[in-house]
Design a protein around this motif. Structure first.
Motif, PDB file in Angstrom:
ATOM      1  N   ILE A 138       0.837  -1.394  -0.007  1.00 56.99           N
ATOM      2  CA  ILE A 138       0.018  -0.076   0.061  1.00 56.99           C
ATOM      3  C   ILE A 138       0.744   1.246  -0.178  1.00 56.99           C
ATOM      4  O   ILE A 138       0.532   2.275  -0.744  1.00 56.99           O
ATOM      5  N   ALA A 139       1.931   1.335   0.818  1.00 53.01           N
ATOM      6  CA  ALA A 139       2.850   2.559   0.618  1.00 53.01           C
ATOM      7  C   ALA A 139       3.451   2.691  -0.737  1.00 53.01           C
ATOM      8  O   ALA A 139       3.562   3.745  -1.247  1.00 53.01           O
ATOM      9  N   GLY A 140       3.855   1.472  -1.402  1.00 47.19           N
ATOM     10  CA  GLY A 140       4.286   1.619  -2.626  1.00 47.19           C
ATOM     11  C   GLY A 140       3.260   2.378  -3.631  1.00 47.19           C
ATOM     12  O   GLY A 140       3.677   3.093  -4.451  1.00 47.19           O
ATOM     13  N   LEU A 141       1.871   1.536  -3.574  1.00 47.45           N
ATOM     14  CA  LEU A 141       1.047   2.396  -4.478  1.00 47.45           C
ATOM     15  C   LEU A 141       0.900   3.752  -4.126  1.00 47.45           C
ATOM     16  O   LEU A 141       0.658   4.653  -4.977  1.00 47.45           O
ATOM     17  N   CYS A 142       0.780   4.249  -2.698  1.00 46.45           N
ATOM     18  CA  CYS A 142       0.542   5.368  -2.457  1.00 46.45           C
ATOM     19  C   CYS A 142       1.738   6.564  -2.945  1.00 46.45           C
ATOM     20  O   CYS A 142       1.327   7.387  -3.443  1.00 46.45           O
ATOM     21  N   TYR A 143       2.866   5.985  -2.873  1.00 44.05           N
ATOM     22  CA  TYR A 143       4.209   6.747  -3.428  1.00 44.05           C
ATOM     23  C   TYR A 143       3.927   7.049  -4.991  1.00 44.05           C
ATOM     24  O   TYR A 143       3.938   7.942  -5.543  1.00 44.05           O
ATOM     25  N   GLY A 144       3.499   5.729  -5.766  1.00 47.77           N
ATOM     26  CA  GLY A 144       3.460   5.718  -7.016  1.00 47.77           C
ATOM     27  C   GLY A 144       2.359   6.806  -7.611  1.00 47.77           C
ATOM     28  O   GLY A 144       2.493   7.751  -8.396  1.00 47.77           O
ATOM     29  N   ILE A 145       1.232   6.888  -6.942  1.00 52.88           N
ATOM     30  CA  ILE A 145       0.168   7.746  -7.364  1.00 52.88           C
ATOM     31  C   ILE A 145       0.444   9.070  -7.025  1.00 52.88           C
ATOM     32  O   ILE A 145       0.191  10.049  -7.688  1.00 52.88           O
ATOM     33  N   SER A 146       1.014   9.548  -5.877  1.00 50.81           N
ATOM     34  CA  SER A 146       1.293  10.875  -5.624  1.00 50.81           C
ATOM     35  C   SER A 146       2.580  11.275  -6.431  1.00 50.81           C
ATOM     36  O   SER A 146       2.579  12.559  -6.611  1.00 50.81           O
ATOM     37  N   SER A 147       3.596  10.443  -6.518  1.00 53.54           N
ATOM     38  CA  SER A 147       4.729  11.118  -7.384  1.00 53.54           C
ATOM     39  C   SER A 147       3.949  11.275  -8.797  1.00 53.54           C
ATOM     40  O   SER A 147       4.741  12.282  -9.512  1.00 53.54           O
ATOM     41  N   MET A 148       3.262  10.542  -9.258  1.00 51.18           N
ATOM     42  CA  MET A 148       2.698  10.871 -10.688  1.00 51.18           C
ATOM     43  C   MET A 148       1.890  12.179 -10.655  1.00 51.18           C
ATOM     44  O   MET A 148       2.031  13.061 -11.685  1.00 51.18           O
ATOM     45  N   LEU A 149       1.076  12.499  -9.735  1.00 49.88           N
ATOM     46  CA  LEU A 149       0.272  13.348  -9.618  1.00 49.88           C
ATOM     47  C   LEU A 149       1.223  15.019  -9.373  1.00 49.88           C
ATOM     48  O   LEU A 149       0.878  15.942  -9.986  1.00 49.88           O
ATOM     49  N   ALA A 150       2.196  14.696  -8.569  1.00 57.86           N
ATOM     50  CA  ALA A 150       3.118  15.619  -8.710  1.00 57.86           C
ATOM     51  C   ALA A 150       3.818  16.167  -9.784  1.00 57.86           C
ATOM     52  O   ALA A 150       4.164  17.253 -10.056  1.00 57.86           O
ATOM     53  N   ALA A 151       4.226  14.984 -10.458  1.00 59.89           N
ATOM     54  CA  ALA A 151       4.957  15.496 -11.936  1.00 59.89           C
ATOM     55  C   ALA A 151       3.972  15.863 -12.840  1.00 59.89           C
ATOM     56  O   ALA A 151       4.494  16.484 -13.858  1.00 59.89           O
ATOM     57  N   HIS A 152       2.802  15.189 -12.976  1.00 63.30           N
ATOM     58  CA  HIS A 152       1.900  15.631 -14.254  1.00 63.30           C
ATOM     59  C   HIS A 152       0.656  16.326 -13.839  1.00 63.30           C
ATOM     60  O   HIS A 152       0.072  16.825 -14.667  1.00 63.30           O
ATOM     61  N   GLY A 153       0.165  16.010 -12.780  1.00 57.42           N
ATOM     62  CA  GLY A 153      -1.043  16.860 -12.244  1.00 57.42           C
ATOM     63  C   GLY A 153      -2.254  15.902 -12.732  1.00 57.42           C
ATOM     64  O   GLY A 153      -2.204  15.078 -13.658  1.00 57.42           O
ATOM     65  N   TRP A 154      -3.489  16.545 -12.155  1.00 60.41           N
ATOM     66  CA  TRP A 154      -4.835  15.848 -12.611  1.00 60.41           C
ATOM     67  C   TRP A 154      -5.201  16.195 -13.968  1.00 60.41           C
ATOM     68  O   TRP A 154      -5.817  15.397 -14.745  1.00 60.41           O
ATOM     69  N   PRO A 155      -4.864  17.391 -14.454  1.00 61.05           N
ATOM     70  CA  PRO A 155      -5.283  17.526 -15.719  1.00 61.05           C
ATOM     71  C   PRO A 155      -4.999  16.614 -16.760  1.00 61.05           C
ATOM     72  O   PRO A 155      -5.716  16.443 -17.725  1.00 61.05           O
ATOM     73  N   ARG A 156      -3.653  16.134 -16.638  1.00 62.60           N
ATOM     74  CA  ARG A 156      -3.437  15.000 -17.696  1.00 62.60           C
ATOM     75  C   ARG A 156      -4.251  13.793 -17.592  1.00 62.60           C
ATOM     76  O   ARG A 156      -4.438  13.379 -18.579  1.00 62.60           O
TER      77      ARG A 156
END
Length: 461
Positions: free
Chosen positions: A169-187
């Motif tokens: 679960i920690a790995g999933l949380c890191y993956g989704i948070s890093s994606m949003l930080a890099a690309h954001g919700w608009p993408r």
């Protein structure tokens, strides 16, 4: 005591070994967070818009909840494994047939996941640490490690899940948070798949349902440890209707944001390849253990005198052989067909599942006939419908299309046939039990009624 040590494979679970719903849900989470689910979620994400992804995953999860909830309730109600319920429902020889097919399907899938695990670890070691480990050795070592906890039983699987699930679960949380930080919700929100890679809503729902419906047939293997039916149904609905679609959605969002189906490499920060290796091992180990565990329980119906732990070791060795000889290249079609044979068992259980326990002693298993024709007929009828709706390129007949999910077609058909057979049987029994109306003897009638009876008989004569 010996049967208890063999994880209650041939007797109902006693009161002292029952578990709360969250314990069972943790085990199911360990099964859920795995490489195949990452792959399915990634494919759905790349091929769909966010709106369609949410609809497909949660509609598919709702369908699975309707199937998995009743089988979980049956397991908690009888406190018996899938093979024990099959024995009472299909007869001893009918259950042996069901158990053999179930074991073959689970062992085959176990071998496929073991090979996927070995290939992923080898690639990771080569890329990050420049180590070259022979494929055969990695399969053997990884497979033997996974066999240990499956042979030990539900307690060992639960302890492994306690270790694996928080890290995953920690790995999933890191993956989704890093994606949003890099690309954001608009993408993610504005994403539209290319026409060539687009997946329709119907096939997507079919993929979600088909990816987990066979597991609904083996729900009693874990739900039998639930404290009561509410705990069993609660964990099953949470697993199928919430956790599963939520995980697929998270994987799909990550695939959209990173624009790749390879999600495993995004679960840890750059430079932490050793942690990724640990996550990969835990994800495969926790998921694959339950396949081998259910396989060993299914084999207890085929080999009633051999201990379940021994059967788990033998089944694991066969699965390692599947992986070593690259049978996964040819076994996927077999697994699809095995799923169509296994899934109708759920339909029969929902409508006509029989409690295997004795009426006067719920801790003991009642004797059963060799065959129960109505259940066997319903099972085979459901499987036949499943083959008819399976496309020809998946080794089916492709004669018709019902729900677009052949395994779900098989479940519904088996349930309908079983319901029809039970209705006909009950109506026939009610007809045979109708009381025969007879004239009472004159001595049993009142004087006035006796006088009228005699007068009527004289006139008739």
């Amino acid at each position: 005591m010996q049967e208890q040590n063999d994880d209650f494979s041939r007797i109902p679970v006693d009161d002292s070994n029952l578990r709360p719903w969250w314990y069972l849900l943790t085990i199911e989470l360990g099964v859920l967070i795995s490489i195949p689910v990452f792959v399915i979620g990634g494919q759905l994400g790349i091929g769909m818009t966010l709106r369609d992804l949410l609809i497909a995953t949660f509609v598919g999860g709702a369908i699975l909840g309707l199937v998995g909830g009743p089988t979980a309730r049956l397991g908690a109600l009888t406190r018996s494994s899938t093979s024990l319920i099959a024995r009472s429902t299909f007869g001893s020889r009918g259950a042996a047939c069901v158990g053999l097919i179930l074991a073959l399907g689970m062992v085959g899938w176990w071998g496929v996941q073991t090979e996927m695990f070995a290939n992923a670890v080898i690639g990771l070691l080569q890329t990050c640490f420049h180590l070259n480990i022979p494929r055969q050795i990695m399969i053997a070592v990884g497979g033997c490690a996974m066999i240990t906890t499956a042979a030990l039983g539900i307690r060992a699987i639960g302890r492994l899940a306690y270790l694996a699930v928080p890290l995953l679960i920690a790995g999933l949380c890191y993956g989704i948070s890093s994606m949003l930080a890099a690309h954001g919700w608009p993408r993610v929100v504005e994403y539209a798949p290319a026409p060539k890679s687009a997946i329709g809503l119907g096939p997507a729902i079919a993929t979600v349902v088909g990816g987990w419906i066979v597991g609904a047939s083996t729900n009693p293997d874990y739900a039998r440890f639930a404290r009561n039916t509410k705990h069993a149904v609660g964990y099953a609905l949470a697993h199928y209707s919430f956790n599963y679609p939520l995980l697929l959605t998270i994987c799909g969002i990550m695939a959209i944001g990173f624009q790749t189906k390879d999600l495993v490499s995004h679960l840890v920060p750059p430079g932490y390849s050793w942690l990724l290796l640990i996550l990969l091992m835990l994800a495969t180990w926790a998921a694959n253990d339950c396949n081998l565990y259910s396989s060993s329980l299914g084999l207890t119906a085929v080999f009633p005198k051999i201990r379940r732990s021994t059967l788990a070791i033998v089944a694991g060795a066969i699965g390692i052989a599947f992986a070593e000889f690259r049978l996964s290249d040819h076994i996927l079609s077999f697994l699809v067909l095995a799923g169509i044979l296994i899934a109708p068992v759920t339909g029969v259980f929902i409508v006509g599942g029989v409690d295997p326990r004795k009426q006067n002693d719920k801790t003991q298993v009642a004797s059963v006939p060799d065959w129960r024709p109505s259940a066997v007929f319903s099972w085979l009828g459901g499987a036949a419908i499943g083959f008819m709706t399976t496309p020809k390129d998946a080794l089916g007949l492709g004669l018709m299309n019902l729900t677009t999910v052949p395994a779900l077609d098989a479940v519904l058909a088996a349930a309908f046939i079983m319901l029809s057979v039970k209705t006909c049987q009950s109506q026939l029994q009610s007809v045979l039990r109708l009381p025969v109306r007879r004239h009472a003897e004159p001595s049993q009638l009142s004087p006035a009624t006796a006088t009228r009876r005699v007068t009527t008989d004289r006139r008739a004569s």
